[in-house]
Design an enzyme around this catalytic site. Structure first.
Site, PDB file in Angstrom:
ATOM      1  CG  ASP A  45      -1.870   1.179   1.209  1.00  0.00           C
ATOM      2  OD1 ASP A  45      -2.963   1.011   0.649  1.00  0.00           O
ATOM      3  OD2 ASP A  45      -1.520   2.276   1.713  1.00  0.00           O
ATOM      4  CE1 TYR A  50       0.635   7.917   2.310  1.00  0.00           C
ATOM      5  CE2 TYR A  50       1.085   5.620   1.824  1.00  0.00           C
ATOM      6  CZ  TYR A  50       0.264   6.588   2.362  1.00  0.00           C
ATOM      7  OH  TYR A  50      -0.916   6.211   2.957  1.00  0.00           O
ATOM      8  CE  LYS A  75      -3.690   4.772   0.327  1.00  0.00           C
ATOM      9  NZ  LYS A  75      -2.307   4.592   0.778  1.00  0.00           N
ATOM     10  CG  HIS A 108      -4.389   9.772   0.093  1.00  0.00           C
ATOM     11  ND1 HIS A 108      -3.037   9.764  -0.132  1.00  0.00           N
ATOM     12  CD2 HIS A 108      -4.538   9.323   1.362  1.00  0.00           C
ATOM     13  CE1 HIS A 108      -2.401   9.325   0.939  1.00  0.00           C
ATOM     14  NE2 HIS A 108      -3.292   9.061   1.863  1.00  0.00           N
TER      15      HIS A 108
HETATM   16  P1  NDP Z   1       0.529   1.649  12.023  1.00  0.00           P
HETATM   17  O1  NDP Z   1      -0.632   1.487  12.916  1.00  0.00           O
HETATM   18  O2  NDP Z   1       0.826   0.622  11.002  1.00  0.00           O
HETATM   19  O3  NDP Z   1       1.791   1.849  12.966  1.00  0.00           O
HETATM   20  C1  NDP Z   1       3.086   2.019  12.481  1.00  0.00           C
HETATM   21  C2  NDP Z   1       3.987   2.254  13.706  1.00  0.00           C
HETATM   22  O4  NDP Z   1       3.937   1.104  14.560  1.00  0.00           O
HETATM   23  C3  NDP Z   1       5.421   2.481  13.344  1.00  0.00           C
HETATM   24  O5  NDP Z   1       5.934   3.419  14.270  1.00  0.00           O
HETATM   25  C4  NDP Z   1       6.068   1.109  13.564  1.00  0.00           C
HETATM   26  O6  NDP Z   1       7.418   1.264  13.955  1.00  0.00           O
HETATM   27  C5  NDP Z   1       5.238   0.559  14.710  1.00  0.00           C
HETATM   28  N1  NDP Z   1       5.100  -0.903  14.636  1.00  0.00           N
HETATM   29  C6  NDP Z   1       4.787  -1.641  13.543  1.00  0.00           C
HETATM   30  N2  NDP Z   1       4.754  -2.946  13.849  1.00  0.00           N
HETATM   31  C7  NDP Z   1       5.027  -3.045  15.164  1.00  0.00           C
HETATM   32  C8  NDP Z   1       5.171  -4.143  16.045  1.00  0.00           C
HETATM   33  N3  NDP Z   1       5.008  -5.394  15.611  1.00  0.00           N
HETATM   34  N4  NDP Z   1       5.483  -3.878  17.346  1.00  0.00           N
HETATM   35  C9  NDP Z   1       5.656  -2.616  17.764  1.00  0.00           C
HETATM   36  N5  NDP Z   1       5.546  -1.533  16.983  1.00  0.00           N
HETATM   37  C10 NDP Z   1       5.250  -1.740  15.674  1.00  0.00           C
HETATM   38  O7  NDP Z   1       0.392   3.100  11.382  1.00  0.00           O
HETATM   39  P2  NDP Z   1       0.560   3.822   9.965  1.00  0.00           P
HETATM   40  O8  NDP Z   1       0.006   5.175  10.161  1.00  0.00           O
HETATM   41  O9  NDP Z   1       1.915   3.679   9.417  1.00  0.00           O
HETATM   42  O10 NDP Z   1      -0.453   3.027   9.022  1.00  0.00           O
HETATM   43  C11 NDP Z   1      -0.120   1.876   8.270  1.00  0.00           C
HETATM   44  C12 NDP Z   1      -0.362   2.117   6.807  1.00  0.00           C
HETATM   45  O11 NDP Z   1      -1.684   2.592   6.582  1.00  0.00           O
HETATM   46  C13 NDP Z   1       0.509   3.220   6.195  1.00  0.00           C
HETATM   47  O12 NDP Z   1       1.830   2.798   5.949  1.00  0.00           O
HETATM   48  C14 NDP Z   1      -0.271   3.543   4.958  1.00  0.00           C
HETATM   49  O13 NDP Z   1      -0.030   2.567   3.960  1.00  0.00           O
HETATM   50  C15 NDP Z   1      -1.695   3.465   5.460  1.00  0.00           C
HETATM   51  N6  NDP Z   1      -2.211   4.785   5.863  1.00  0.00           N
HETATM   52  C16 NDP Z   1      -3.168   5.357   5.069  1.00  0.00           C
HETATM   53  C17 NDP Z   1      -3.690   6.587   5.369  1.00  0.00           C
HETATM   54  C18 NDP Z   1      -4.735   7.173   4.477  1.00  0.00           C
HETATM   55  O14 NDP Z   1      -5.062   8.357   4.647  1.00  0.00           O
HETATM   56  N7  NDP Z   1      -5.271   6.428   3.545  1.00  0.00           N
HETATM   57  C19 NDP Z   1      -3.255   7.347   6.546  1.00  0.00           C
HETATM   58  C20 NDP Z   1      -2.284   6.641   7.358  1.00  0.00           C
HETATM   59  C21 NDP Z   1      -1.800   5.405   7.006  1.00  0.00           C
HETATM   60  P3  NDP Z   1       8.691   0.879  13.030  1.00  0.00           P
HETATM   61  O15 NDP Z   1       8.387   1.186  11.617  1.00  0.00           O
HETATM   62  O16 NDP Z   1       9.770   1.753  13.605  1.00  0.00           O
HETATM   63  O17 NDP Z   1       8.961  -0.584  13.267  1.00  0.00           O
END
Ligand code: NDP
Length: 277
Positions: A45, A50, A75, A108
């Site tokens: 995704d 991004y 998106k 988006h």
């Molecule tokens: P997430 O809920 O996926 O959280 C990501 C965070 O959690 C990062 O800081 C990561 O740290 C940490 N993390 C991930 N896995 C673990 C684990 N197993 N244990 C502990 N910590 C963990 O949030 P996002 O906002 O990144 O959302 C995910 C995806 O959703 C985005 O990448 C995007 O593709 C989509 N998205 C879409 C949006 C929209 O408007 N359509 C808006 C926001 C997100 P680290 O990377 O340091 O490991």
């Protein structure tokens, strides 16, 4: 690693767990996506906003899986709303991704203040009809935005990608999407980490011998949602897709259901209009 698929309202199948690349820096994206593909993700995704579509495309090319084995979503940015603008934006995204066909193309954000999402949707309908996007959908659409598409356009969105995690379950939007035949895709499924310290989550993790993140992602999966966790940490990337060897019982599910507290971590779809989207 066998991840279930969800069949969308157009018959296209999407792997229920994907790898999100929001906030993965452009220069790290190829390596991160290659690592995700290597541990079994078959759904990526990304978004024009991004600024890392090139890295996704480079990883797909480097790993060399058959094209039909990987589901790729991107998106259209907020600043590209409008019919012609969206068609041009799609061309730029497909060039960056080095893909002729994108599996899922999303609006988006609705940006209701610009009132361009209906024309943008018309462009997505054309991309779908032309075969350039196998599926088209929306993101951050509130029930009134879905309703407007229903009354003014032809194609029902395949998905609505919205913020859902234990502290923000977004039930009105999820229910309206499901009622309209639109699959719910949970973004920020871990609440950007905020969900991982809740006692209902850590308690279930201890009981099941898995991590808090696996509990939360499994909770989404058992609710039938598509999830797209993001991580750049290799062991987390692997654990976040390893969700199919355990199950939450009814009490564990109910305890997480009870955590809904309106704790949004992302933007408000009613007002969000950052140009990058
Ligand atoms: P997430 O809920 O996926 O959280 C990501 C965070 O959690 C990062 O800081 C990561 O740290 C940490 N993390 C991930 N896995 C673990 C684990 N197993 N244990 C502990 N910590 C963990 O949030 P996002 O906002 O990144 O959302 C995910 C995806 O959703 C985005 O990448 C995007 O593709 C989509 N998205 C879409 C949006 C929209 O408007 N359509 C808006 C926001 C997100 P680290 O990377 O340091 O490991």
């Amino acid at each position: 690693m066998s991840v279930p698929v969800i069949t969308l309202n157009n018959g296209v199948q999407i792997p229920q767990v994907g790898y999100g690349v929001f906030q993965v820096p452009a220069e790290e994206t190829q390596r991160a996506v290659e690592a995700a593909l290597e541990v079994g993700y078959r759904h990526i995704d990304t978004a024009a906003g991004y600024d890392n579509e090139e890295g996704v495309g480079a990883a797909l090319r480097a790993v060399g899986l058959p094209r039909e084995d990987v589901f790729v979503t991107t998106k259209v940015r907020n600043k590209d709303h409008g019919f012609e603008e969206t068609l041009a934006a799609f061309d730029a995204s497909s060039t960056a991704l080095r893909l002729d066909v994108v599996d899922l193309y999303l609006i988006h954000w609705p940006v209701p203040s610009k009132d361009g999402y209906v024309q943008t949707w018309r462009a997505l309908e054309k991309l779908h009809a032309d075969g350039a996007a196998r599926s088209v959908g929306v993101s951050n659409f509130l029930p009134e935005h879905l309703e407007r598409l229903r009354t003014e356009t032809d194609v029902v969105p395949a998905v609505n990608q919205v913020e859902v995690h234990p502290g923000y379950q977004n039930r009105a939007v999820a229910d309206a999407s499901a009622a309209a035949g639109v699959a719910v895709e949970a973004y920020s499924p871990l609440g950007r980490g905020a969900a991982l310290t809740k006692p209902a989550v850590t308690g279930a993790a201890d009981e099941l011998g898995v991590t808090p993140a696996q509990v939360v992602l499994r909770w989404h999966v058992q609710h039938g949602r598509i999830v797209i966790p993001k991580s750049v940490t290799p062991e987390r990337v692997a654990a976040n897709i390893d969700l199919f060897g355990f199950e939450l019982d009814e009490d564990q599910m109910a305890a997480i259901d009870a955590l809904d507290a309106g704790e949004r971590t992302g933007g408000d779809p009613a007002t969000m209009d950052l140009p990058q989207g």
